[in-house]
Write a protein that holds these residues in place. Structure first.
Motif: not given
Length: 461
Positions: A212-215, A223-224, A273-274, A292-294
Motif C-alpha cells: 500500500e505504501e508503494l502504491k 503493482w501486482k 488489491d488492498v 487489512p481488507s482486500f
C-alpha cells in the motif's frame, strides 16, 4: 567473447575479470577447469564416490555409503582429465588474479569505526550506497529478454520481474529501486507467501502494508500483489523433489526455508488489491499492521516473470541479525566485525547454492542486487559505525544504512519494519513443528533448538 578469451589459455586471468554470478565447467587441451564466482552465488556441487568425480549444478542421486556431496567452495580449480580417468581425482585450487576479488573472498575489515560524527558518516554513506544499489538493480534489469516460448507475453500487461516480498527493509528497498529502473508502462510483481489459514502471518501483513505504501508513493506504477497461500501439506507432498534440490542440505530449517522459497518462486496465487489506512502511525515502531481488507482481482494468477529479485546478503553485510547485536553488546565493534566476516564468508555454503537450485527449478533466475561486487566492496570498506547503530532499538539501529535508503525514497513505514526470518515471518516453522511434533514446545524439547535433519522426521499421526 568469453569462449574466445578462454581460448587464449589464460583461464584464471579471464575468469578473474568477470563480475556477477557464475559457475562453470570448462575443458581445454586435457585440462578440466571448474569453479564459482567469488561469493558462490550460483550452484555447483562436487560428488565424489570412490575414485570418481562428478561436477553438477543439482545432485539427482542421494550419496551412497562411502561417497560425499558438497558445495564447491567459491574459487577456481583445475585438474588433469587423464589423471581423473586413471582414478586420481586430485585437483589444484588456482588463486584469483584480481586484488579486489581476493579482498572480497577474505572479507577482512580494516576500517571498523570511522572518525568523526557518526550521524554525518551515516548520512553520506547512505547516499553513496543508494547510488550503488540503484545501479545494481538497473544492471540486473538491462540483460533480461523474455523467452520466446511465451508467445502471449505482453510488456504492457505481464511483468518481467518479480520480487520475493515480505514487506521488510530489503525487499521493499528492491521494489522501490526496481520502480526507478523500469519504464513506466511495465508492471512489477510482489510475491508474498503465507502459511496461516487466515492469511495473517507477520510477513503477509507487513507485505500488504508495504504494498500500500508503494502504491501511494508511486501511483503510476502497476503493482501486482501475488498472495501465495502455502500449506505444510503442499511441501510434504513434494518432499522428495524439494530434498533433491536442497542436497547436500538436509536440516528441517533448510527444508522450511528452501521449501517456502520453492513454493513462492513459482508465482502462483491470488492476485489481490488492498485498502489500508495510510496514516504513518499505523505501523509505529515497526509493529505488524492490523489485518487489512482486500479484494481478489484474480483467484488463480500465474506469473510469467522469469527473474526473481531476492534480498539475499543484506542482513550479512549490513548487520541485520539479532546475533550481530548480541556480539556487539558483548565485545563491541571488533566482535561485530568478526561476526559479520564469518557470516559473509559462509553465506555461499548456507544459502546461495541451495536457493539458486530451488528458484532455478521453477524456470526462473534469482538475482541478488545486494551481492553486487561494488555493493559488497562498499560494505567492506565502510566503517561499521556508518552501517549500524546498536545503541538504537530493533527496527531502527540494525541495518541503519538501508533504513536511511528507504527514507530517501520516501518509504517511511517500511524503514521501521522489524526483521523476521522467513520461516518465522511466514509461520511455516510453526505449522511444520505442529505437524511433526505436535507443537513448537515439543519440537524444541526434542531437538534442543538444533538443526534436525528433515529427511529423518516422520509425520505426526
Amino acid at each position: 567473447q568469453l569462449f574466445e578469451a578462454l581460448g587464449s589459455g589464460e583461464v584464471a586471468a579471464v575468469m578473474s575479470r568477470l563480475r556477477g554470478p557464475w559457475a562453470f565447467i570448462y575443458y581445454d587441451c586435457g585440462v578440466l577447469w571448474w569453479g564459482r564466482d567469488v561469493m558462490g552465488r550460483k550452484s555447483l556441487l562436487m560428488v565424489r564416490e570412490g575414485s570418481g568425480l562428478v561436477l553438477t549444478s543439482v545432485s539427482q542421486v542421494a550419496p551412497s555409503k562411502g561417497s560425499m556431496c558438497v558445495e564447491v567452495v567459491p574459487g577456481l580449480y583445475r585438474a588433469s582429465l587423464e589423471d581423473i580417468i586413471r582414478g586420481d581425482p586430485a585437483f589444484i585450487r588456482v588463486a584469483w588474479e584480481d586484488e579486489v576479488l581476493a579482498a572480497l573472498a577474505d572479507y577482512g575489515r580494516t576500517n571498523v569505526v570511522g572518525e568523526g560524527d557518526g550521524r554525518a558518516l551515516a548520512a553520506g554513506a547512505s547516499q553513496q550506497l543508494l547510488g550503488l544499489l540503484s545501479e545494481a538493480v538497473a544492471k540486473r534489469c538491462a540483460t533480461t529478454n523474455h523467452p520466446s516460448i511465451d508467445s502471449d507475453f505482453s510488456s504492457e500487461k505481464d511483468a518481467r520481474f518479480m520480487v520475493l516480498f515480505s514487506g521488510g527493509v530489503d525487499s521493499t528497498l528492491i521494489a522501490g529501486l526496481l520502480h526507478k529502473a523500469l519504464p513506466a508502462h511495465e508492471p512489477i510483481e510482489l510475491c508474498s507467501i503465507c502459511f496461516t489459514a487466515d492469511g495473517t502471518s507477520p510477513d503477509r501483513l507487513g507485505a500488504l502494508d508495504a504494498y500500500e505504501e508503494l502504491k501511494s508513493l508511486f501511483p503510476d506504477r502497476r503493482w501486482k500483489f501475488i498472495a501465495v497461500e502455502g500449506t505444510y501439506g503442499d511441501l510434504r507432498s513434494q518432499k522428495d523433489k524439494v530434498m533433491t534440490l536442497l542436497r547436500p542440505h538436509d536440516s528441517v530449517m533448510d527444508f522450511n526455508i528452501g521449501g517456502a522459497l520453492w513454493l513462492a518462486s513459482a508465482g502462483v496465487g491470488r492476485l489481490i488489491d488492498v485498502c489500508l489506512p495510510t496514516d504513518d502511525n499505523g505501523a509505529e515502531g515497526g509493529q505488524v499492521p492490523a489485518a487489512p481488507s482486500f479484494r481478489v482481482v484474480e483467484d488463480r494468477f500465474v506469473s510469467k516473470a522469469r527473474v526473481v529479485f531476492l534480498g539475499h546478503g543484506a542482513d550479512e553485510l549490513f548487520g541485520g541479525y539479532s546475533r550481530h547485536r548480541t556480539r556487539f553488546t558483548k565485545g563491541g565493534w571488533p566482535a561485530l566485525s568478526e561476526e559479520i566476516q564469518l557470516d559473509v564468508r559462509r553465506i555461499w555454503e548456507r544459502n546461495f547454492g541451495r536457493d539458486d537450485r530451488v528458484v532455478s527449478d521453477r524456470g526462473k533466475e534469482g538475482r541478488l542486487p545486494f551481492m553486487d561486487e561494488r555493493v559488497i566492496h562498499f560494505a567492506l570498506t565502510s566503517p561499521l559505525s556508518s552501517l549500524v547503530d546498536f545503541s538504537q532499538p530493533a527496527g531502527v539501529g540494525d541495518k541503519r544504512i538501508l533504513r536511511a535508503c528507504l527514507r530517501a525514497l520516501g518509504l517511511e513505514r517500511a524503514s521501521r519494519r522489524v526483521k523476521r526470518a522467513m520461516q518465522f515471518g511466514t509461520r511455516l516453522a510453526k505449522v511444520s513443528n505442529e505437524a511433526m511434533f505436535g507443537s513448537n514446545t515439543q519440537a524444541n524439547r526434542r531437538h534442543g533448538g538444533g538443526r534436525a535433519r528433515a529427511g529423518h522426521e516422520s509425520d505426526r499421526k
